[in-house]
Design a protein around this motif. Structure first.
Motif, PDB file in Angstrom:
ATOM      1  N   GLU A 251      19.112 -12.871 -25.855  1.00 36.86           N
ATOM      2  CA  GLU A 251      17.870 -12.235 -25.440  1.00 36.86           C
ATOM      3  C   GLU A 251      16.795 -13.308 -25.320  1.00 36.86           C
ATOM      4  OE1 GLU A 251      16.413  -9.476 -28.306  1.00 36.86           O
ATOM      5  OE2 GLU A 251      16.437 -10.911 -29.960  1.00 36.86           O
ATOM      6  N   ASN A 252      15.765 -13.004 -24.567  1.00 37.29           N
ATOM      7  CA  ASN A 252      14.659 -13.933 -24.426  1.00 37.29           C
ATOM      8  C   ASN A 252      13.643 -13.683 -25.534  1.00 37.29           C
ATOM      9  OD1 ASN A 252      15.741 -14.997 -22.035  1.00 37.29           O
ATOM     10  ND2 ASN A 252      14.750 -13.416 -20.800  1.00 37.29           N
ATOM     11  N   ASN A 253      13.443 -14.692 -26.393  1.00 35.04           N
ATOM     12  CA  ASN A 253      12.487 -14.527 -27.488  1.00 35.04           C
ATOM     13  C   ASN A 253      11.875 -15.881 -27.847  1.00 35.04           C
ATOM     14  OD1 ASN A 253      14.339 -15.905 -29.284  1.00 35.04           O
ATOM     15  ND2 ASN A 253      15.469 -13.984 -29.494  1.00 35.04           N
ATOM     16  N   GLY A 258      13.333 -18.422 -24.289  1.00 37.93           N
ATOM     17  CA  GLY A 258      13.473 -17.516 -23.155  1.00 37.93           C
ATOM     18  C   GLY A 258      13.551 -18.233 -21.821  1.00 37.93           C
TER      19      GLY A 258
END
Length: 300
Positions: A251-253, A258
């Motif tokens: 996931e983009n975090n 990201g």
């Protein structure tokens, strides 16, 4: 990094003179960038912006390097009345600085990428070796490093350090300018912009003490090359070619950065703060040692 044996202590220039010369430089850079980019577009046959090849990006970046270097040399010589050596490109005895820049980049991405893998924030899903892309990418990032270091650290920070401004305030101003140069990059946000300011500080902090660019040029070069063509991250939100490793982000975090790349991660933030502190500690400790030895050797 090696400290210059002597950094000339001269009467600081008036702030108005420095600001005026910086203004001239920025205007000249923008004008030449426009002229050179038009010439490059003509030579390349007016390709669409999204269809540039990696080789074409190299040509464009070379034109940008010329736009950064030519006005800096002209203004230094004919307006500031300073030698070209002020840009910090003296090579004598600077081999270790280049090596330290490489080691700093390896440390940054060795620890940062290792933590990201351990935390499950990135996964390696493939390996693709394209020696040509790696080599051309290396040349491209050499040009990027020279362009931005000569412009931001060599000229802008170098001029600010000849005013009465505190050296760390000068570093901060030049670092903000460095971050703003990337303001229109894809997927930019608050944390990436903060990290770009910190990156400017990390690239410039050694220059405060050495007035030499080979450490920041080396760090900048290998920072980008390891991040993009080797590890497979986007570099400041952009991706120019294939990479050695193919990454997948669950996931983009803020832990993996990201869509902006590792420079958008809080892991990068922590590592840069640590490295900036370590460099300041090293040089301040070295300065204190020299001062103590000079005092002890003085006879009254």
């Amino acid at each position: 990094m090696e400290q210059e044996e002597t950094i000339q202590q001269e009467e600081p220039k008036r702030g108005a003179h420095v600001l005026f010369s910086l203004g001239i430089y920025i205007v000249a850079f923008l004008f030449l960038s426009l002229v050179f980019s038009m010439l490059v577009y003509i030579v390349l046959g007016f390709p669409d912006t999204g269809s540039f090849t990696l080789n074409q990006y190299v040509v464009i970046q070379f034109a940008t390097l010329l736009a950064a270097v030519l006005p800096a040399c002209f203004i230094l010589k004919y307006f500031d009345n300073r030698p070209l050596s002020d840009l910090g490109l003296s090579v004598k005895g600077r081999g270790k600085d280049f090596l330290y820049g490489l080691l700093a980049a390896i440390f940054l991405y060795g620890v940062g990428f290792g933590l990201s893998l351990a935390l499950g924030e990135v996964k390696v899903v493939g390996i693709h070796l394209d020696a040509t892309d790696l080599a051309v990418g290396f040349v491209f990032y050499i040009l990027v490093a020279f362009t931005e270091e000569i412009m931001v650290r060599g000229y802008i920070l170098g001029r600010l350090l000849r005013t009465r401004l505190n050296k760390f305030l000068s570093l901060g101003i030049s670092s903000v300018i460095f971050s703003l140069m990337h303001f229109f990059n894809p997927n930019v946000a608050f944390l990436p912009m903060l990290n770009l300011v910190l990156a400017g500080c990390l690239l410039g902090v050694a220059f405060l003490y050495t007035r030499n660019l080979w450490f920041p040029i080396s760090l900048h070069l290998f920072w980008n090359w390891l991040q993009g063509p080797i590890l497979g991250y986007k570099v400041s939100g952009t991706s120019l070619s294939s990479s050695l490793l193919e990454l997948q982000l669950p996931e983009n975090n803020i832990l993996n950065g990201g869509t902006f790349g590792f420079e958008g991660s809080i892991i990068c933030t922590a590592l840069m703060v640590f490295m900036i502190g370590a460099i300041v500690w090293y040089f301040e400790r070295k300065n204190a040692k020299f001062t103590t030895e000079d005092t002890e050797g003085t006879e009254f």
